[in-house]
Design a protein around this motif. Structure first.
Motif, PDB file in Angstrom:
ATOM      1  N   ALA A  76       0.841  -1.196   0.000  1.00  0.00           N
ATOM      2  CA  ALA A  76       0.000   0.000   0.000  1.00  0.00           C
ATOM      3  C   ALA A  76       0.875   1.245   0.000  1.00  0.00           C
ATOM      4  O   ALA A  76       1.869   1.323   0.729  1.00  0.00           O
ATOM      5  N   VAL A  77       0.514   2.195  -0.853  1.00  0.00           N
ATOM      6  CA  VAL A  77       1.180   3.491  -0.921  1.00  0.00           C
ATOM      7  C   VAL A  77       0.109   4.574  -0.951  1.00  0.00           C
ATOM      8  O   VAL A  77      -1.038   4.318  -1.302  1.00  0.00           O
ATOM      9  N   GLU A  78       0.496   5.781  -0.577  1.00  0.00           N
ATOM     10  CA  GLU A  78      -0.421   6.921  -0.655  1.00  0.00           C
ATOM     11  C   GLU A  78       0.259   8.075  -1.361  1.00  0.00           C
ATOM     12  O   GLU A  78       1.478   8.271  -1.222  1.00  0.00           O
ATOM     13  N   VAL A  79      -0.540   8.845  -2.095  1.00  0.00           N
ATOM     14  CA  VAL A  79      -0.057  10.025  -2.806  1.00  0.00           C
ATOM     15  C   VAL A  79      -1.106  11.134  -2.685  1.00  0.00           C
ATOM     16  O   VAL A  79      -2.290  10.864  -2.507  1.00  0.00           O
ATOM     17  N   PRO A  80      -0.673  12.394  -2.806  1.00  0.00           N
ATOM     18  CA  PRO A  80      -1.631  13.481  -2.873  1.00  0.00           C
ATOM     19  C   PRO A  80      -2.162  13.622  -4.293  1.00  0.00           C
ATOM     20  O   PRO A  80      -1.488  13.258  -5.258  1.00  0.00           O
ATOM     21  N   LEU A  81      -3.376  14.154  -4.414  1.00  0.00           N
ATOM     22  CA  LEU A  81      -3.954  14.370  -5.738  1.00  0.00           C
ATOM     23  C   LEU A  81      -4.881  15.572  -5.683  1.00  0.00           C
ATOM     24  O   LEU A  81      -5.737  15.658  -4.804  1.00  0.00           O
ATOM     25  N   GLY A 147       3.068  14.668   1.177  1.00  0.00           N
ATOM     26  CA  GLY A 147       3.754  13.929   0.122  1.00  0.00           C
ATOM     27  C   GLY A 147       3.389  12.454   0.049  1.00  0.00           C
ATOM     28  O   GLY A 147       2.551  11.961   0.803  1.00  0.00           O
ATOM     29  N   ASP A 148       4.072  11.764  -0.843  1.00  0.00           N
ATOM     30  CA  ASP A 148       3.825  10.337  -1.029  1.00  0.00           C
ATOM     31  C   ASP A 148       4.496   9.551   0.088  1.00  0.00           C
ATOM     32  O   ASP A 148       5.461  10.008   0.693  1.00  0.00           O
ATOM     33  N   ARG A 149       3.975   8.339   0.348  1.00  0.00           N
ATOM     34  CA  ARG A 149       4.610   7.494   1.343  1.00  0.00           C
ATOM     35  C   ARG A 149       4.218   6.034   1.140  1.00  0.00           C
ATOM     36  O   ARG A 149       3.160   5.731   0.599  1.00  0.00           O
ATOM     37  N   ILE A 150       5.118   5.169   1.580  1.00  0.00           N
ATOM     38  CA  ILE A 150       4.859   3.735   1.576  1.00  0.00           C
ATOM     39  C   ILE A 150       4.150   3.412   2.889  1.00  0.00           C
ATOM     40  O   ILE A 150       4.660   3.713   3.963  1.00  0.00           O
ATOM     41  N   ILE A 151       2.986   2.803   2.806  1.00  0.00           N
ATOM     42  CA  ILE A 151       2.219   2.422   3.995  1.00  0.00           C
ATOM     43  C   ILE A 151       2.557   0.990   4.399  1.00  0.00           C
ATOM     44  O   ILE A 151       2.719   0.681   5.570  1.00  0.00           O
ATOM     45  N   ARG A 152       2.659   0.115   3.409  1.00  0.00           N
ATOM     46  CA  ARG A 152       2.913  -1.298   3.668  1.00  0.00           C
ATOM     47  C   ARG A 152       3.692  -1.875   2.487  1.00  0.00           C
ATOM     48  O   ARG A 152       3.339  -1.645   1.344  1.00  0.00           O
ATOM     49  N   GLN A 153       4.746  -2.628   2.804  1.00  0.00           N
ATOM     50  CA  GLN A 153       5.509  -3.321   1.762  1.00  0.00           C
ATOM     51  C   GLN A 153       5.781  -4.737   2.228  1.00  0.00           C
ATOM     52  O   GLN A 153       6.350  -4.954   3.287  1.00  0.00           O
TER      53      GLN A 153
END
Length: 168
Positions: A76-81, A147-153
């Motif tokens: 899971a990753v998150e980004v702004p939009l 900003g963007d971030r890795i939530i789960r890898q």
């Protein structure tokens, strides 16, 4: 907003403005910390999958607030939009689908996936085969655009894509 399968080639699909002509992978990921959802050239969103060629499961949800992230999602990753016009879901090398009904505003987008490594190992699947990897996109309104971030890898394929784009 969408629930079904989408065809991918070269492990990619997109959400972008209807009038976008060219998609540049390098621009989409430039300066980001993760490599599953390129949003550096927003409103173009460049999504990476485990499967090289075939179809993947996909659902897209517009939420009123941040949804919980179920344990089933391995990556899971998150980004702004920021949405200022109509956006379309598009398969690699295909015409855009119908516009997606996303109201204008600032959003957080979460892209989550499952079975990326198994799909990478399979490489390609045909029309009559069941999708191996599945993805979920959640959007919800926010006041700021962190900003963007890795939530789960979890898997090797996600780690590969994160490393491939963190160098730019």
């Amino acid at each position: 907003m969408f629930n079904g399968t989408i065809n991918v080639a070269y492990s990619q699909f997109y959400i972008h403005p209807e009038d976008l002509i060219e998609i540049d992978m390098g621009d989409a990921f430039r300066g980001q910390a993760k490599g599953l959802c390129g949003a550096a050239a927003a409103p173009l969103l460049f999504f990476t999958t485990g499967l090289l060629t075939g179809h993947v499961g996909l659902s897209i949800h517009l939420n009123d607030s941040e949804p919980a992230l179920s344990e089933e999602w391995e990556e899971a990753v998150e980004v702004p939009l920021e949405v200022a016009g109509e956006l379309c879901l598009t398969e690699w090398g295909e015409p855009s689908r119908d516009p997606m009904p996303i109201p204008h505003g600032r959003y957080r987008l979460r892209y989550a996936g499952i079975n990326m490594d198994a799909a990478k190992d399979a490489d390609c699947i045909f029309e009559d085969a069941e999708a191996i990897d599945r993805y979920r996109i959640d959007l919800w309104p926010v006041a700021d655009t962190a900003g963007d971030r890795i939530i789960r890898q979890h898997g090797e394929q996600a780690a590969y894509w994160h490393g491939a784009w963190s160098q730019d």
